[in-house]
Design a protein around this motif. Structure first.
Motif, short mmCIF file in Angstrom:
data_model
loop_
_atom_site.label_atom_id
_atom_site.label_comp_id
_atom_site.label_asym_id
_atom_site.label_seq_id
_atom_site.Cartn_x
_atom_site.Cartn_y
_atom_site.Cartn_z
N VAL A 75 13.17 -15.35 -28.82
CA VAL A 75 12.76 -15.19 -30.21
C VAL A 75 12.51 -13.72 -30.51
N GLU A 76 11.86 -13.01 -29.60
CA GLU A 76 11.59 -11.59 -29.83
C GLU A 76 12.89 -10.78 -29.83
N LEU A 77 13.85 -11.13 -28.97
CA LEU A 77 15.14 -10.45 -28.97
C LEU A 77 15.85 -10.62 -30.32
N THR A 78 15.80 -11.83 -30.84
CA THR A 78 16.44 -12.09 -32.14
C THR A 78 15.75 -11.30 -33.25
N ARG A 79 14.44 -11.31 -33.25
CA ARG A 79 13.71 -10.56 -34.28
C ARG A 79 13.99 -9.06 -34.17
N LYS A 80 14.07 -8.56 -32.97
CA LYS A 80 14.38 -7.14 -32.78
C LYS A 80 15.78 -6.81 -33.29
N ARG A 81 16.74 -7.71 -33.02
CA ARG A 81 18.11 -7.48 -33.49
C ARG A 81 18.16 -7.47 -35.01
N LEU A 82 17.42 -8.36 -35.63
CA LEU A 82 17.38 -8.39 -37.09
C LEU A 82 16.77 -7.10 -37.65
N ARG A 83 15.71 -6.63 -37.02
CA ARG A 83 15.08 -5.37 -37.48
C ARG A 83 16.06 -4.21 -37.35
N THR A 84 16.77 -4.18 -36.23
CA THR A 84 17.71 -3.08 -35.98
C THR A 84 18.86 -3.10 -36.97
N SER A 85 19.33 -4.31 -37.32
CA SER A 85 20.47 -4.44 -38.22
C SER A 85 20.07 -4.43 -39.69
N GLY A 86 18.76 -4.48 -39.94
CA GLY A 86 18.29 -4.49 -41.32
C GLY A 86 18.51 -5.81 -42.04
N GLN A 87 18.67 -6.87 -41.27
CA GLN A 87 18.91 -8.20 -41.85
C GLN A 87 17.64 -9.05 -41.78
N GLN A 88 17.65 -10.13 -42.56
CA GLN A 88 16.49 -11.01 -42.59
C GLN A 88 16.92 -12.46 -42.32
N ALA A 89 16.07 -13.16 -41.59
CA ALA A 89 16.29 -14.58 -41.32
C ALA A 89 14.95 -15.19 -40.92
N GLU A 90 14.84 -16.49 -41.06
CA GLU A 90 13.69 -17.21 -40.51
C GLU A 90 13.92 -17.37 -39.02
N VAL A 91 12.94 -17.01 -38.23
CA VAL A 91 13.06 -17.15 -36.77
C VAL A 91 11.82 -17.89 -36.28
N HIS A 92 12.05 -19.03 -35.62
CA HIS A 92 10.95 -19.88 -35.18
C HIS A 92 11.00 -20.08 -33.67
N CYS A 93 9.84 -19.97 -33.03
CA CYS A 93 9.72 -20.39 -31.64
C CYS A 93 9.42 -21.88 -31.66
N ALA A 94 10.43 -22.69 -31.39
CA ALA A 94 10.29 -24.13 -31.59
C ALA A 94 11.22 -24.89 -30.65
N ASP A 95 10.83 -26.12 -30.37
CA ASP A 95 11.63 -27.04 -29.57
C ASP A 95 12.62 -27.73 -30.51
N VAL A 96 13.91 -27.60 -30.25
CA VAL A 96 14.91 -28.18 -31.15
C VAL A 96 14.82 -29.70 -31.21
N LEU A 97 14.22 -30.32 -30.20
CA LEU A 97 14.10 -31.78 -30.19
C LEU A 97 12.93 -32.26 -31.04
N GLN A 98 12.11 -31.32 -31.52
CA GLN A 98 10.94 -31.68 -32.33
C GLN A 98 10.96 -31.06 -33.72
N TRP A 99 11.65 -29.94 -33.90
CA TRP A 99 11.61 -29.18 -35.16
C TRP A 99 12.27 -29.95 -36.30
N LYS A 100 11.72 -29.77 -37.51
CA LYS A 100 12.30 -30.36 -38.71
C LYS A 100 12.38 -29.30 -39.80
N PRO A 101 13.49 -29.24 -40.53
CA PRO A 101 13.58 -28.29 -41.64
C PRO A 101 12.80 -28.78 -42.85
#
Length: 212
Positions: A75-101
């Motif tokens: 999650v931190e790697l993804t957030r760092k990449r977004l900061r470096t590229s100047g892009q924005q996205a929702e990034v969640h530390c979550a279990d894909v078997l439990q998460w709901k949009p």
């Protein structure tokens, strides 16, 4: 639980022991963007986002990206990449078997999550993907072809776990998903594996498959 645990993946990312990592986005993502399979304005979930290469590309393309991983280091790697590229996205530390949009999504970009989950968890994961997507939404899947030497004797080897196309047809049933006709594009991986690029469309609840 069967298969790798969150601590397994956390240790891998912390140590930089990520041999599946291309070091760049998958070339298939550019193809899907060029073809209009994935389009600006779409809400796109990226489960098992890892280092976030594809997350940044999708955000730059104008998609509303939701990235998921249950390893805090990823999650931190993804957030760092977004900061470096100047892009924005929702990034969640979550279990894909439990998460709901919060709302049904337009697309899921599935590249490395399924093959990282033990096959005992695949049915639950497939049900999650179906629940995340709106009817008519697309699952852009890269099914990992990494058949181990022991597969002929029944051993389950991974990660990455081999995503045999027959198993994928049974997992993502034609009663729920519209499958395109083969052949499917085979995307080479630097580790010598292949990924089959398949775009599945979630069927309307009232739709029926034309065949088995």
């Amino acid at each position: 639980m069967q298969g790798p645990t969150p601590s397994f993946w956390q240790q891998r990312f912390e140590a930089g022991n990520v041999p599946w990592d291309r070091g760049q986005p998958s070339p298939q993502l550019d193809a899907w963007l060029d073809e209009g399979v994935l389009r600006p304005g779409q809400s796109v979930v990226v489960p098992g986002c890892g280092a976030g290469y594809e997350v940044a590309v999708l955000a730059e393309a104008g998609c509303k990206v939701i990235a998921l991983d249950y390893a805090p280091a990823a999650v931190e790697l993804t957030r760092k990449r977004l900061r470096t590229s100047g892009q924005q996205a929702e990034v969640h530390c979550a279990d894909v078997l439990q998460w709901k949009p919060d709302a049904a999504c337009d697309a899921v970009y599935e590249q490395t999550c399924l093959c990282a989950l033990h096959p005992d968890q695949w049915a639950a994961y497939a049900a999650q993907l179906q629940a995340w997507l709106r009817p008519g939404g697309v699952l852009c899947a890269l099914f990992m072809q990494a058949r181990g030497d022991g597969a002929g004797q029944g051993f389950i080897e991974g990660p990455p776990y081999h995503c045999d196309v027959h198993a994928m047809r049974a997992l993502f049933r034609s009663s729920h998903w519209d499958w395109p006709k083969p052949p499917y594009a085979a995307v080479a991986h630097p580790r010598g594996w292949l990924e089959l690029a398949v775009v599945l469309t979630r069927r309307e609840p009232s739709e029926r498959a034309d065949g088995p």
